[in-house]
Design a protein around this motif. Structure first.
Motif, short mmCIF file in Angstrom:
data_model
loop_
_atom_site.label_atom_id
_atom_site.label_comp_id
_atom_site.label_asym_id
_atom_site.label_seq_id
_atom_site.Cartn_x
_atom_site.Cartn_y
_atom_site.Cartn_z
N ILE A 127 0.84 -1.21 0.00
CA ILE A 127 0.00 0.00 0.00
C ILE A 127 0.86 1.25 0.00
N ARG A 128 0.22 2.35 -0.36
CA ARG A 128 0.83 3.66 -0.23
C ARG A 128 -0.18 4.49 0.56
N ALA A 129 0.28 5.05 1.70
CA ALA A 129 -0.66 5.75 2.57
C ALA A 129 -0.14 7.12 2.96
N GLU A 130 -1.05 8.07 3.06
CA GLU A 130 -0.69 9.37 3.59
C GLU A 130 -1.17 9.46 5.02
N ARG A 131 -0.22 9.78 5.93
CA ARG A 131 -0.59 9.89 7.34
C ARG A 131 -0.66 11.37 7.69
N LYS A 132 -1.78 11.75 8.26
CA LYS A 132 -1.93 13.15 8.64
C LYS A 132 -1.49 13.28 10.10
#
Ligand SMILES: Cc1cc2nc3c(=O)[nH]c(=O)nc-3n(C[C@H](O)[C@H](O)[C@H](O)COP(=O)(O)OP(=O)(O)OC[C@H]3O[C@@H](n4cnc5c(N)ncnc54)[C@H](O)[C@@H]3O)c2cc1C
Lengths: 259, 429
Positions: A154-159
């Motif tokens: 996966i590729r995830a953006e963490r805020k």
């Protein structure tokens, strides 16, 4: 084809809880249950991977009284659901919940991605996701507000508080998502009707290698917190607006509300 | 169900819709009930009293399993002026006689139970879905539209309540006019069961029903009601929509004043407000009866205006249930013939015509006009209070004979008016 699981908690609708009396005891007399808010985002993520990319998508839950939730969750996109409904899970904490969920997910087998809400609407302990990752031996990715599937991961953006972190990983993962990742659907008529034809698999605790007695927990007390008002009157006695504003700023500084 | 077409789609899971669904599913039809609330009853309100007869006929002994609150054994009518009240109390074993009895109910629980009966019988309930429009082909209703989705059925039953936009779309009904509806507001006030029983002189399980006429609606057409539930009191007002605002009081203000009236305040003392709701009530009676059926469509319950509103008391649930039953019977008969056109569905109207629904609606048909007479809500409560005041207030002055004082008070209203109203009222009631 990837296999995706979304976990959800069937929680008391907080709008129906009443805080009573000086003791601030919680009154649960006229409560209804619902799928925890952020878990709806988690389900929506899975549903869109299913609809747009053809992933296999299942829902998973556990609790003492979760059968009433099955129709609801199945109308939100999962192809099927596996769950444990056991009186022993009446008062579980996140440690027990994650053990049971991990048991169900292992039983399903070969799950590539597990999606949870960042925290539940009731306890918001934010523990189930990371604990689940540990129990499953999966990577743990929290605070996710954007998620893509890659070839083998996966590729995830963490805020995060001080910025956005983008992570890419290969192999299976447990992801906890934030509410702004998507807008959960309101099930349509056709989705509700389709849900009635979907399958649900009820698992016993023993079938996932757990012992109900060992899991049994007892909560001693739960009470509400109420912020007491200080009843400070800032502009009493004909004070000018300028003076009152200054006094207010001082008061807020003294309270630590203004840095 | 052939392919994706239901035998019958019912819009609305109030009492009328759920009963129709229950009976049709029992008869083996594929039925879909669509309810816009998140669960049946979530959006619904009522004053609080269900006359049991029509449901008893369909589900004998229902009160033992249904979430009813209390069985009404005590009736009180109270006339109010600003500071005084005159009450008439009726308590009788007769009120509790099976099939003639009545129960207080809270709709969130009751409607859910009734809808679950329909589901158990095999009907499919889809809640949280609003029907936006009907599919109409060559003048025949062939299904419903909800959001993006279309769903077809041989016949559609409109059980969508007082403001049935769908019945308008089907061309069965015109838009509601302000004088055809009343507005109802209600608070549910929580009190412990034993306090309620002490205050109203009841045994556990027994309930009281109270109606108020006069000052609570500031002399306007309408009245107040109070029903005892298990652990709460339903208190509210109903009055004609066209009357609102003419006394300079908003609806919530009127309810607040009603709660403060010396005849009401002690009854709800110490209670905790747990629910507040407002709803429309059809009150045009027979004059606003829509076309009850068309090709592929039937209208039941409030959607058809089947409510008896005698101003101070509203009866709709038992009519809703009986009309749902009649619609189900008509649909079953139509299915046997495989013909859902209007002439065949006319059977529904025959069933209603031969039932208590049309009999009672006819009996009350002049009542809405009679009620338009504001004397009943303004002068008569004052008259009653004045007469009783003279009877009971002793201040050392010489007492006048009752006949004389009563007559002098009656003259204020006008003896002729009084006789006229008594005659008209007597004829209608
Ligand atoms: C203040 C007040 C006091 C009353 N007191 C009494 C009393 O004491 N005794 C008595 O017998 N009657 C009383 N009534 C009348 C009684 O409540 C109604 O007659 C009765 O509820 C009618 O039932 P119904 O099934 O026809 O409609 P409703 O109960 O109104 O049900 C209609 C249902 O349709 C749903 N719906 C509407 N539109 C749509 C749509 N487009 N798509 C999907 N679903 C839709 C609604 O959510 C609702 O669930 C009172 C009414 C009021 C307002």
């Amino acid at each position: 084809m990837k296999k995706i699981v979304a976990c959800y908690k069937w929680v008391v609708d907080e709008a129906d809880i009443r805080v009573e009396g000086k003791a601030r005891s919680l009154n649960f007399d006229r409560i209804k249950y619902k799928i925890s808010e952020y878990d709806r985002n988690a389900i929506e993520v899975g549903a869109s991977f299913n609809e747009k990319q053809g992933c296999q998508f299942l829902a998973v839950t556990c609790g003492a009284n979760v059968e009433a939730s099955l129709k609801d969750v199945l109308s939100r996109g999962p192809e099927s659901i596996a769950y444990v409904n056991d009186g022993a899970l009446e008062e579980t904490d996140s440690s027990v919940t994650s053990k049971v969920l991990a048991g169900i997910i292992k039983k399903i087998g070969e799950v590539d991605l597990v999606i949870c809400g960042e925290g539940s609407s009731d306890g918001y302990s934010q523990q189930v996701g990371p604990r689940l990752a540990a129990l499953l031996g999966y990577a743990s990715v929290t605070f996710v507000n954007k998620l893509e599937l890659t070839e083998d991961g996966i590729r995830a953006e963490r805020k995060l508080e001080d910025g956005v972190e983008v992570v890419e990983l290969t192999g299976p993962a447990v992801v906890t998502v934030l509410p702004d990742i998507n807008k959960p659907r309101i099930p349509s008529l056709k989705q509700i009707l389709a849900a009635k034809k979907k399958t649900s698999e009820k698992l016993e605790l023993a079938a996932i290698g757990l012992d109900s007695l060992a899991l049994k927990q007892k909560t001693l007390d739960v009470s509400g917190t109420v912020m007491e008002r200080k009843n400070i009157q800032i502009n009493s006695g004909g004070m000018t607006i300028e003076e009152a504003a200054q006094k207010l700023v001082q008061q807020l500084k003294a309270d630590g509300s203004l840095a | 169900m052939s392919g994706d077409i239901f035998d019958c789609i019912i819009v609305g899971a109030g009492p009328s819709g759920s009963i129709a669904g229950y009976l049709l599913a029992q008869a083996g039809l594929e039925v879909l009930i669509i309810e816009r609330g998140n669960f049946a009853g979530s959006k619904n309100m009522t004053g609080g009293r269900l006359y049991s007869h029509s449901l008893e006929k369909i589900i004998p002994g229902f009160s033992k399993e249904a979430p009813v609150e209390r069985r009404v054994i005590k009736e009180t009518v109270t006339m109010l002026t600003g500071d005084s009240s005159v009450s008439l109390d009726f308590q009788s074993e007769l009120l509790g006689e099976e099939k003639k009895d009545s129960y207080t109910v809270l709709r969130a629980d009751f409607d859910q139970w009734l809808a679950s009966k329909a589901e158990e019988a095999g009907a499919i309930l889809a809640s949280g879905v609003r029907v936006d429009d009907l599919i109409i082909q060559d003048g025949k209703v062939t299904g419903v539209i909800a959001g993006e989705d279309e769903m077809e059925a041989d016949v559609v039953i409109l059980a969508d309540g007082v403001n049935s936009l769908l019945a308008q779309k089907a061309g069965l009904k015109a838009e509601l006019k302000p004088d055809q509806v009343a507005v109802g507001i209600k608070e549910v006030i929580e009190l412990p069961a034993n306090v309620i029983e002490d205050r109203f002189n009841l045994n556990p399980g027994e309930g009281a029903a109270r109606l108020f006429v006069g000052d609570c609606t500031k002399g306007k057409i309408g009245g107040g009601f109070l029903y005892t539930n298990k652990n709460s009191i339903s208190l509210g007002l109903v009055f004609t929509l066209s009357d609102i605002g003419t006394e300079g009081l908003s609806v919530p203000q009127m309810l607040e004043e009603f709660k403060q009236h010396p005849a009401v305040k002690p009854l709800i003392k110490g209670g905790k407000l747990v629910e507040y709701s407002g709803h429309l009530v059809p009150e045009g009676g027979l004059t606003m009866l829509p076309k009850l059926y068309g090709d592929g469509v039937l209208v039941v319950g409030d959607a058809a205006g089947l409510v008896i509103n005698a101003g101070y008391t509203v009866r709709g649930m038992d009519l809703a249930i009986a009309s749902g039953e009649a619609a189900a019977q008509a649909v079953i008969a139509a299915q046997e013939k495989g013909d859902y056109t209007a002439p065949n569905l006319a059977h529904y109207k025959n069933l209603l015509d031969n039932s208590f629904i049309m009999r009672d609606l006819t009996k009350y048909q002049d009542f809405p006009i009679f009620m338009e007479n504001h004397r009943i809500f303004k002068q008569y409560p004052q008259l009653a209070v004045d007469i009783f005041k003279d009877l009971y207030l002793i201040d050392g002055n010489p007492l006048k004979p009752l006949k004389k004082t009563a007559l002098s008070h009656m003259k204020k209203v006008g003896i002729v008016n009084l006789l006229k109203d008594a005659w008209k009222g007597g004829k209608i009631l």
